[in-house]
Design an enzyme around this catalytic site. Structure first.
Site, PDB file in Angstrom:
ATOM      1  N   CYS A  76       0.074  -0.140  -1.557  1.00 27.29           N
ATOM      2  CA  CYS A  76      -0.122   0.022  -3.001  1.00 27.29           C
ATOM      3  C   CYS A  76       1.066  -0.506  -3.791  1.00 27.29           C
ATOM      4  O   CYS A  76       0.907  -1.292  -4.724  1.00 27.29           O
ATOM      5  CB  CYS A  76      -0.331   1.501  -3.330  1.00 27.29           C
ATOM      6  SG  CYS A  76      -1.885   2.139  -2.719  1.00 27.29           S
ATOM      7  N   HIS A  77       2.279  -0.053  -3.435  1.00 21.18           N
ATOM      8  CA  HIS A  77       3.444  -0.480  -4.212  1.00 21.18           C
ATOM      9  C   HIS A  77       4.556  -0.985  -3.324  1.00 21.18           C
ATOM     10  O   HIS A  77       5.668  -1.189  -3.792  1.00 21.18           O
ATOM     11  CB  HIS A  77       3.951   0.691  -5.076  1.00 21.18           C
ATOM     12  CG  HIS A  77       2.902   1.269  -5.965  1.00 21.18           C
ATOM     13  ND1 HIS A  77       2.210   2.409  -5.624  1.00 21.18           N
ATOM     14  CD2 HIS A  77       2.384   0.857  -7.127  1.00 21.18           C
ATOM     15  CE1 HIS A  77       1.314   2.683  -6.568  1.00 21.18           C
ATOM     16  NE2 HIS A  77       1.403   1.738  -7.504  1.00 21.18           N
ATOM     17  N   GLY A  78       4.262  -1.129  -2.020  1.00 24.23           N
ATOM     18  CA  GLY A  78       5.254  -1.750  -1.136  1.00 24.23           C
ATOM     19  C   GLY A  78       6.370  -0.836  -0.708  1.00 24.23           C
ATOM     20  O   GLY A  78       7.547  -1.191  -0.810  1.00 24.23           O
ATOM     21  N   HIS A 122       5.071   8.301  -2.916  1.00 26.78           N
ATOM     22  CA  HIS A 122       5.194   7.687  -4.230  1.00 26.78           C
ATOM     23  C   HIS A 122       4.007   8.088  -5.096  1.00 26.78           C
ATOM     24  O   HIS A 122       4.118   8.902  -5.996  1.00 26.78           O
ATOM     25  CB  HIS A 122       5.296   6.170  -4.083  1.00 26.78           C
ATOM     26  CG  HIS A 122       5.385   5.447  -5.392  1.00 26.78           C
ATOM     27  ND1 HIS A 122       4.592   4.375  -5.709  1.00 26.78           N
ATOM     28  CD2 HIS A 122       6.166   5.657  -6.464  1.00 26.78           C
ATOM     29  CE1 HIS A 122       4.886   3.946  -6.917  1.00 26.78           C
ATOM     30  NE2 HIS A 122       5.838   4.700  -7.401  1.00 26.78           N
TER      31      HIS A 122
END
Lengths: 214, 66
Positions: A176-178, A157
């Protein structure tokens, strides 16, 4: 003086005076014999410029070849040395890794995740339906030997490093963003678009791998 | 026959500078690859068995290297 030794046959018993040197005269030399050996005149190029230019052109081509070789040799001294190239691949001994554990190795500045998978993990990973995956890839396409999964540990990502053992799919979890990855490194849930990258590697013996093309 | 070749060369290559330059560069590439290839082949044949590629083949046969 009178020509006593050479007289044309038409003139007999008559004193003749030669106006040229008759003692060493060469007019009796048979020149007609050599006509057939005379070189043929080049009608298109009488001065033979073609040959001259060919020699000069060959020398010019030779000079260009020398120049090219010099420049290429000089520039190749700036290419990376063997010590730098040796850093581009890493050899990992797999015998020290027990089952169901992962190991992180640094390769080309990035972390490598090496996991020794247990039998349930393998069968669980192979049983997944490819249609449910955001980036469908079969399990055997991602590992050469099912017990060993080798991945580049960089989230696809935005480049954070996933944590081993986290997430809902018994694989990795990127904080960080799952993004959730399963134990084959495939993305299951979250914003990451692609599965974790599998680097080029090779088994030299059944216990040792070299990661990175030699 | 050599007359014909030099005539062709003169008529089509040597009379214009553009064709002359093109011919020189092309000739340089051809010359370089030919001479390099010939000299390398000769060197390898004279030093057969001592070069790394021969040593590597022997080692692979013995099982030391991959």
């Amino acid at each position: 003086r009178t020509s006593r030794f050479f007289k044309p046959s038409l003139v007999k018993n008559c004193r003749t005076f030669a106006t040229y040197n008759t003692v060493n005269s060469t007019t009796s030399f048979p020149t007609s014999h050599f006509e057939k050996y005379r070189a043929e005149k080049n009608e298109v190029d009488p001065e033979n410029r073609g040959f001259a230019y060919l020699v000069v052109g060959g020398a010019g081509a030779g000079l260009a070849a020398i120049a090219k070789n010099t420049v290429v040799t000089a520039l190749s001294t700036m290419s990376p040395g063997q010590d730098i190239l040796a850093l581009s691949s890493v050899e990992v001994d797999l015998s020290g890794i027990p089952e169901s554990t992962a190991v992180v190795v640094k390769w080309r500045g990035k972390p490598l995740f090496i996991r020794h998978r247990s039998a349930e993990e393998i069968s669980e990973s192979q049983a997944v339906q490819l249609s449910t995956l955001p980036d469908p890839q079969a399990d055997n396409a991602r590992s050469k030997v099912p017990e060993w999964i080798i991945l580049v540990g960089v989230c696809t990502h935005l480049g954070c490093i996933p944590i081993s053992g986290g997430g809902d799919y018994n694989g990795w979890y990127c904080p960080c963003h799952g993004s959730h990855y399963d134990n084959a490194g495939r993305i299951r849930k979250g914003p990451a678009p692609m599965n974790l990258i599998v680097p080029p590697y090779k088994f030299i013996t059944s216990d040792k791998i070299i990661v990175g093309d030699e | 026959m050599s007359n014909a070749l030099t005539n062709i060369f003169y008529k089509y290559v040597a009379r214009r500078n553009s064709t002359w330059m093109a011919g020189a560069i092309l000739g340089a590439f051809v010359l370089d690859s030919t001479v390099s290839g010939a000299v390398n082949t000769f060197f390898d044949s004279v030093n057969k068995g001592k070069l790394w590629k021969d040593v590597y083949a022997e080692r692979v046969k013995k099982g030391i290297s991959q």
